[in-house]
Design an enzyme around this catalytic site. Sequence first.
Site, mmCIF file in Angstrom:
data_model
loop_
_atom_site.group_PDB
_atom_site.id
_atom_site.type_symbol
_atom_site.label_atom_id
_atom_site.label_comp_id
_atom_site.label_asym_id
_atom_site.label_seq_id
_atom_site.Cartn_x
_atom_site.Cartn_y
_atom_site.Cartn_z
ATOM 1 N N ASN A 88 12.096 20.757 -66.382
ATOM 2 C CA ASN A 88 11.177 19.660 -66.754
ATOM 3 C C ASN A 88 10.986 19.736 -68.256
ATOM 4 O O ASN A 88 10.065 20.403 -68.723
ATOM 5 C CB ASN A 88 9.797 19.854 -66.096
ATOM 6 C CG ASN A 88 9.621 19.088 -64.818
ATOM 7 O OD1 ASN A 88 10.586 18.653 -64.210
ATOM 8 N ND2 ASN A 88 8.389 18.916 -64.414
ATOM 9 N N GLY A 90 16.440 26.198 -52.797
ATOM 10 C CA GLY A 90 16.101 25.393 -51.622
ATOM 11 C C GLY A 90 14.619 25.581 -51.329
ATOM 12 O O GLY A 90 13.860 26.054 -52.178
ATOM 13 N N SER A 116 19.292 29.299 -51.612
ATOM 14 C CA SER A 116 19.208 28.912 -53.017
ATOM 15 C C SER A 116 20.542 29.263 -53.665
ATOM 16 O O SER A 116 21.319 30.054 -53.115
ATOM 17 C CB SER A 116 18.064 29.641 -53.722
ATOM 18 O OG SER A 116 16.812 29.264 -53.171
ATOM 19 N N HIS A 157 17.609 20.153 -59.627
ATOM 20 C CA HIS A 157 16.730 21.311 -59.851
ATOM 21 C C HIS A 157 16.252 21.930 -58.548
ATOM 22 O O HIS A 157 15.459 22.862 -58.553
ATOM 23 C CB HIS A 157 15.543 20.922 -60.721
ATOM 24 C CG HIS A 157 14.414 20.228 -60.018
ATOM 25 N ND1 HIS A 157 14.587 19.166 -59.158
ATOM 26 C CD2 HIS A 157 13.066 20.441 -60.067
ATOM 27 C CE1 HIS A 157 13.421 18.760 -58.712
ATOM 28 N NE2 HIS A 157 12.472 19.516 -59.235
ATOM 29 N N LYS A 213 3.957 32.481 -52.545
ATOM 30 C CA LYS A 213 3.696 31.116 -52.987
ATOM 31 C C LYS A 213 2.463 31.063 -53.863
ATOM 32 O O LYS A 213 1.542 31.872 -53.733
ATOM 33 C CB LYS A 213 3.457 30.207 -51.765
ATOM 34 C CG LYS A 213 4.637 30.028 -50.854
ATOM 35 C CD LYS A 213 5.818 29.342 -51.505
ATOM 36 C CE LYS A 213 5.553 27.898 -51.824
ATOM 37 N NZ LYS A 213 6.797 27.188 -52.277
#
Length: 393
Positions: free
Chosen positions: A267, A299, A305, A322, A392
């Site tokens: 980004n 992923g 991933s 991304h 997370k």
Amino acid sequence: MPYEQLPISTPVPVLSWAGHELGSQEMQMAKNVAALPFVHKHIALMPDVHLGKGALVGSVIATKEAIVPAAVGVDIGCGMCAVKTPYRAEQLDSKLKQIRSDIERMIPVGFNENSNVDKEVSNWQGWRSFKDLHSGVQRLESKAMKQMGSLGGGNHFIECCVDAEENVWLMLHSGSRNIGNMLAQRHIETAKDLAKLAGSKLPDPDLAHFVQGTPEFEAYWHDLQWAQNYALFNRAVMMNRFKQVVERHVAGGKPFKPSIQVNCHHNYAEREIHFGEEVYVTRKGAVRAQQEDYGIIPGSMGAKSFIVKGKGNAQSYCSCSHGAGRLMSRNKAKLNFTLDDLIQQTQGVECRKDEGILDEIPGAYKPIEQVMANQSDLVEVVATLKQVLCVKG
């Protein structure tokens, strides 16, 4: 997969690697950006493209002598960091729960911050120019220092992964935290105010922009680069802490030197040369994939991933996706899935399994294998990873 040109009438073409028809809102958003008079050559849409603010997430926009701050977005410099360790999968056996506990103790997540500022953070060169940032963030220096080395929330994560050869990788996803968000918001407000004063008829207010050579452009470009550097270093600080946790559990604290190390934004905006001209390239949810560039395409928390190398595809402005890209909004995910679904879809992963992360359930994302198939002309796969631990934000 080769790109297709969208069947729309716009001043510049829109090239898409999505592999499917865009929805009406997505198509309108693509049209809006392609109508801007300073767009260079064409817009490139990556395979994980989906609705964003102002511009589609998963779009690459090259512009001449202007930049759109809302297209960069509010998580300036958000990106990925990964290192390949010398460890083997079996060395993690029975240690994952304690490793996760130690990561959560060492690295603040969500809105949390570090209680103290360690030497690695206080020595960062960027603090010297904090006084030159937008006046609206000057009171936030202490907070920015305490948040350096913290993960944030949403789709940000820290993962232990294992590749197809049973090698252990460490990977994380984060950006410029509150300071990047505040800088972005201040400049987006300024751009919108300027557009109103000028009576600009924009297709979307979020496409308000700065023109090169103006004080407002220079101020934004300066703050953008600062925030991107903050994000890059923030990931490096967290990776150092993450690495120390794993070293302690697997090798008694003996440090290792990574054989592969990647730290990339997805980004951001940079000056680059494309089709023989210097332009400002905004990658809103896209990774630079120049020839031999390493990149990271994650992923969801229950999927594979990929570590990739760029092929330098000119039509994509040397870019790739991304991640998997969302299939449904966070609210829709909470309505469509249950806690039992989350537990089932994250089997075999040491992670939180509660309703607080239901919006990050794998089923809310596009299938990463299809996303990768759609960009075989943009990148080659170096390693395929499967997470065994996920923290997370």
